[in-house]
Write an enzyme that holds these catalytic residues in place. Structure first.
Site, PDB file in Angstrom:
ATOM      1  N   LYS A   1       2.498  -2.839   5.905  1.00 37.20           N
ATOM      2  CA  LYS A   1       2.767  -2.863   4.215  1.00 37.20           C
ATOM      3  C   LYS A   1       4.094  -2.608   3.914  1.00 37.20           C
ATOM      4  O   LYS A   1       4.623  -2.972   3.057  1.00 37.20           O
ATOM      5  CB  LYS A   1       1.876  -2.039   3.953  1.00 37.20           C
ATOM      6  CG  LYS A   1       0.243  -2.209   4.050  1.00 37.20           C
ATOM      7  CD  LYS A   1      -0.145  -3.717   3.406  1.00 37.20           C
ATOM      8  CE  LYS A   1      -1.548  -3.951   3.340  1.00 37.20           C
ATOM      9  NZ  LYS A   1      -1.761  -5.157   2.412  1.00 37.20           N
TER      10      LYS A   1
ATOM     11  N   SER B   1       0.901  -1.536   0.044  1.00 32.96           N
ATOM     12  CA  SER B   1       0.042   0.054   0.169  1.00 32.96           C
ATOM     13  C   SER B   1       0.911   1.255   0.002  1.00 32.96           C
ATOM     14  O   SER B   1       2.033   1.167   0.548  1.00 32.96           O
ATOM     15  CB  SER B   1      -0.941  -0.132   1.293  1.00 32.96           C
ATOM     16  OG  SER B   1      -1.214   1.345   1.414  1.00 32.96           O
TER      17      SER B   1
ATOM     18  N   PHE C   1      -8.557   2.712  -3.951  1.00 30.00           N
ATOM     19  CA  PHE C   1      -9.420   1.857  -4.700  1.00 30.00           C
ATOM     20  C   PHE C   1     -10.732   1.798  -4.127  1.00 30.00           C
ATOM     21  O   PHE C   1     -10.799   1.551  -2.857  1.00 30.00           O
ATOM     22  CB  PHE C   1      -8.562   0.642  -4.907  1.00 30.00           C
ATOM     23  CG  PHE C   1      -7.495   0.723  -5.870  1.00 30.00           C
ATOM     24  CD1 PHE C   1      -6.136   1.329  -5.720  1.00 30.00           C
ATOM     25  CD2 PHE C   1      -7.730   0.217  -7.367  1.00 30.00           C
ATOM     26  CE1 PHE C   1      -5.306   1.359  -6.586  1.00 30.00           C
ATOM     27  CE2 PHE C   1      -6.623   0.384  -8.298  1.00 30.00           C
ATOM     28  CZ  PHE C   1      -5.493   0.944  -7.734  1.00 30.00           C
TER      29      PHE C   1
ATOM     30  N   TYR D   1      -1.003  -0.849  10.415  1.00 32.71           N
ATOM     31  CA  TYR D   1      -1.148  -1.111   8.885  1.00 32.71           C
ATOM     32  C   TYR D   1       0.015  -0.686   8.002  1.00 32.71           C
ATOM     33  O   TYR D   1       0.409  -1.550   7.383  1.00 32.71           O
ATOM     34  CB  TYR D   1      -2.719  -0.353   8.503  1.00 32.71           C
ATOM     35  CG  TYR D   1      -3.014  -0.635   6.939  1.00 32.71           C
ATOM     36  CD1 TYR D   1      -3.401  -1.803   6.537  1.00 32.71           C
ATOM     37  CD2 TYR D   1      -2.766   0.490   5.959  1.00 32.71           C
ATOM     38  CE1 TYR D   1      -3.835  -2.042   5.288  1.00 32.71           C
ATOM     39  CE2 TYR D   1      -3.074   0.007   4.602  1.00 32.71           C
ATOM     40  CZ  TYR D   1      -3.494  -1.035   4.301  1.00 32.71           C
ATOM     41  OH  TYR D   1      -3.879  -1.368   2.995  1.00 32.71           O
TER      42      TYR D   1
HETATM   43  N1  LIG Z   1      -8.802  -0.619  -1.558  1.00 35.08           N
HETATM   44  C1  LIG Z   1      -7.768   0.167  -1.244  1.00 35.08           C
HETATM   45  O1  LIG Z   1      -7.564   1.133  -1.632  1.00 35.08           O
HETATM   46  C2  LIG Z   1      -6.193  -0.429  -0.973  1.00 35.08           C
HETATM   47  C3  LIG Z   1      -5.271   0.336  -0.972  1.00 35.08           C
HETATM   48  C4  LIG Z   1      -4.020  -0.018  -0.536  1.00 35.08           C
HETATM   49  C5  LIG Z   1      -3.884  -1.407  -0.108  1.00 35.08           C
HETATM   50  N2  LIG Z   1      -4.745  -2.435  -0.389  1.00 35.08           N
HETATM   51  C6  LIG Z   1      -4.387  -3.661  -0.239  1.00 35.08           C
HETATM   52  O2  LIG Z   1      -5.135  -4.549  -1.010  1.00 35.08           O
HETATM   53  C7  LIG Z   1      -5.479  -5.790  -0.802  1.00 35.08           C
HETATM   54  C8  LIG Z   1      -6.873  -6.047  -0.887  1.00 35.08           C
HETATM   55  O3  LIG Z   1      -7.834  -5.128  -0.298  1.00 35.08           O
HETATM   56  P1  LIG Z   1      -9.292  -4.808  -0.899  1.00 35.08           P
HETATM   57  O4  LIG Z   1      -9.525  -3.392  -0.981  1.00 35.08           O
HETATM   58  O5  LIG Z   1      -9.563  -5.534  -2.079  1.00 35.08           O
HETATM   59  O6  LIG Z   1      -9.998  -5.484   0.450  1.00 35.08           O
HETATM   60  P2  LIG Z   1     -11.483  -6.212   0.407  1.00 35.08           P
HETATM   61  O7  LIG Z   1     -12.285  -5.739  -0.483  1.00 35.08           O
HETATM   62  O8  LIG Z   1     -11.840  -6.061   1.701  1.00 35.08           O
HETATM   63  O9  LIG Z   1     -10.937  -7.807   0.345  1.00 35.08           O
HETATM   64  C9  LIG Z   1     -10.085  -8.665   1.122  1.00 35.08           C
HETATM   65  C10 LIG Z   1      -9.984  -9.733   0.600  1.00 35.08           C
HETATM   66  O10 LIG Z   1      -9.041 -10.534   1.558  1.00 35.08           O
HETATM   67  C11 LIG Z   1      -9.624 -11.639   2.022  1.00 35.08           C
HETATM   68  N3  LIG Z   1      -9.191 -11.919   3.303  1.00 35.08           N
HETATM   69  C12 LIG Z   1      -9.053 -10.983   4.477  1.00 35.08           C
HETATM   70  N4  LIG Z   1      -8.322 -11.644   5.589  1.00 35.08           N
HETATM   71  C13 LIG Z   1      -8.193 -12.664   5.100  1.00 35.08           C
HETATM   72  C14 LIG Z   1      -7.479 -13.898   5.833  1.00 35.08           C
HETATM   73  N5  LIG Z   1      -6.869 -13.763   6.891  1.00 35.08           N
HETATM   74  N6  LIG Z   1      -7.300 -15.001   5.041  1.00 35.08           N
HETATM   75  C15 LIG Z   1      -7.841 -15.112   3.922  1.00 35.08           C
HETATM   76  N7  LIG Z   1      -8.442 -14.111   3.129  1.00 35.08           N
HETATM   77  C16 LIG Z   1      -8.329 -12.805   3.926  1.00 35.08           C
HETATM   78  C17 LIG Z   1     -11.316 -11.254   2.144  1.00 35.08           C
HETATM   79  O11 LIG Z   1     -11.938 -12.364   2.385  1.00 35.08           O
HETATM   80  P3  LIG Z   1     -12.701 -12.828   3.888  1.00 35.08           P
HETATM   81  O12 LIG Z   1     -13.125 -11.578   4.614  1.00 35.08           O
HETATM   82  O13 LIG Z   1     -13.861 -13.682   3.389  1.00 35.08           O
HETATM   83  O14 LIG Z   1     -11.712 -13.574   4.431  1.00 35.08           O
HETATM   84  C18 LIG Z   1     -11.428 -10.541   0.752  1.00 35.08           C
HETATM   85  O15 LIG Z   1     -11.564 -11.863  -0.114  1.00 35.08           O
HETATM   86  C19 LIG Z   1      -5.161  -5.788   0.952  1.00 35.08           C
HETATM   87  O16 LIG Z   1      -3.900  -6.139   1.407  1.00 35.08           O
HETATM   88  C20 LIG Z   1      -5.185  -4.223   1.250  1.00 35.08           C
HETATM   89  O17 LIG Z   1      -4.383  -3.753   2.334  1.00 35.08           O
HETATM   90  C21 LIG Z   1      -6.085  -1.892  -0.845  1.00 35.08           C
END
Ligand SMILES: NC(=O)c1ccc[n+]([C@@H]2O[C@H](COP(=O)([O-])OP(=O)(O)OC[C@H]3O[C@@H](n4cnc5c(N)ncnc54)[C@H](OP(=O)(O)O)[C@@H]3O)[C@@H](O)[C@H]2O)c1
Length: 252
Positions: free
Chosen positions: A162, A145, A191, A158
């Site tokens: 990261k 991130s 995102f 967090y």
């Molecule tokens: N969205 C943003 O703006 C953004 C920005 C920077 C970085 N990121 C990073 O991108 C990644 C994806 O984020 P996202 O925005 O797509 O989040 P999201 O929509 O909340 O999706 C998270 C996914 O991870 C799974 N998950 C969470 N904890 C888990 C665990 N312990 N074991 C297995 N699966 C797990 C969730 O499924 P379950 O809950 O069913 O387990 C879900 O499929 C994350 O690492 C986040 O930190 C996102």
């Protein structure tokens, strides 16, 4: 590396950036196993992805669950791609009324950092056993991130998790180079996903206002497009790529 007829594991592939990536990889002809903890969300995601996709429930922090998921991926064919998107966010300060407890800090580090490492450490022996195709045996993509560098007040757990993911990219790439496995980290900015929908509206608006161009949140497919490019471009290795529309988050 060609994706067609290979197998990809996408952790966190049941929602958000991971699900968008799974969709892209399926469209490119890969067989894709998505992993997440929720059975209901995972089954719905796999159904939506079609016959090239499967779902196995599991928590990335649990050794046995990761092994089970990798066994299932192996049954689908040659595992060559691992995309680590499973992650969580949690914000609390260390002074004040609602302070972050030690166990809360550890939980964020455990999911984001150890969970990513746990999947990679169990996946790479299997990937290293695959025959070489073109130049690569496999590709590992992690998701850090921009908070790794621009973390906000309250994001110490967090941001630390990261920054550590970004930090392990080069040592892993160096170690896995003799096995022709590349490791690339993507550092997303903002995102539109379930994860950001948990952030208070005022904070989101403030952050959106800081994005230089385009002045909006990214879509999952824009993340997925970069992941697909990383897999296809063998010169990308040992690097963190920021995907953030030029955003450098200023303090709130
Ligand atoms: N969205 C943003 O703006 C953004 C920005 C920077 C970085 N990121 C990073 O991108 C990644 C994806 O984020 P996202 O925005 O797509 O989040 P999201 O929509 O909340 O999706 C998270 C996914 O991870 C799974 N998950 C969470 N904890 C888990 C665990 N312990 N074991 C297995 N699966 C797990 C969730 O499924 P379950 O809950 O069913 O387990 C879900 O499929 C994350 O690492 C986040 O930190 C996102």
């Amino acid at each position: 590396m060609q994706l067609k007829d290979t197998v990809a594991l996408v952790t966190g592939g049941t929602a958000g950036l991971g699900l968008a990536t799974a969709r892209r990889l399926v469209a490119a002809g890969a067989r894709v196993l998505v992993m997440g903890r929720s059975e209901a969300t995972g089954r719905a995601a796999a159904d939506g992805l079609g016959p090239l996709a499967a779902f196995v429930a599991g928590d990335v922090t649990e050794d046995e669950a990761v092994g089970r998921v990798l066994d299932a991926a192996g049954e689908m064919g040659e595992l060559r791609t691992v995309v680590c998107c499973a992650g969580t966010t949690y914000s609390k300060q260390i002074l004040g009324r609602r302070v972050m407890r030690a166990d809360e800090f550890e939980a964020v580090i455990r999911t984001n950092l150890f969970g990513t490492f746990n999947v990679i450490r169990q996946a790479v022996p299997r990937m290293a056993a695959q025959p070489l195709v073109e130049e690569d045996r496999g590709v590992v993509i992690t998701t850090s991130s921009i908070a790794a560098w621009d973390g906000q007040n309250g994001q110490c757990a967090y941001a630390a998790s990261k920054a550590a993911i970004a930090g392990m990219t080069l040592p892993l790439a160096r170690e896995l180079a003799p096995h022709a496995i590349r490791v690339v980290d993507i550092a997303p900015g903002l995102f539109d996903t379930r994860l950001t929908s948990a952030v208070p509206d005022g904070v989101l608006e403030h952050l959106r206002g800081q994005v230089p161009h385009p002045k909006r949140f990214g879509s999952g497919d824009e993340f997925a497009a970069l992941a697909e490019h990383v897999i296809g471009n063998s010169m990308l290795n040992g690097e963190t790529v920021r995907l953030d529309a030029g955003l450098r988050m200023a303090p709130l």
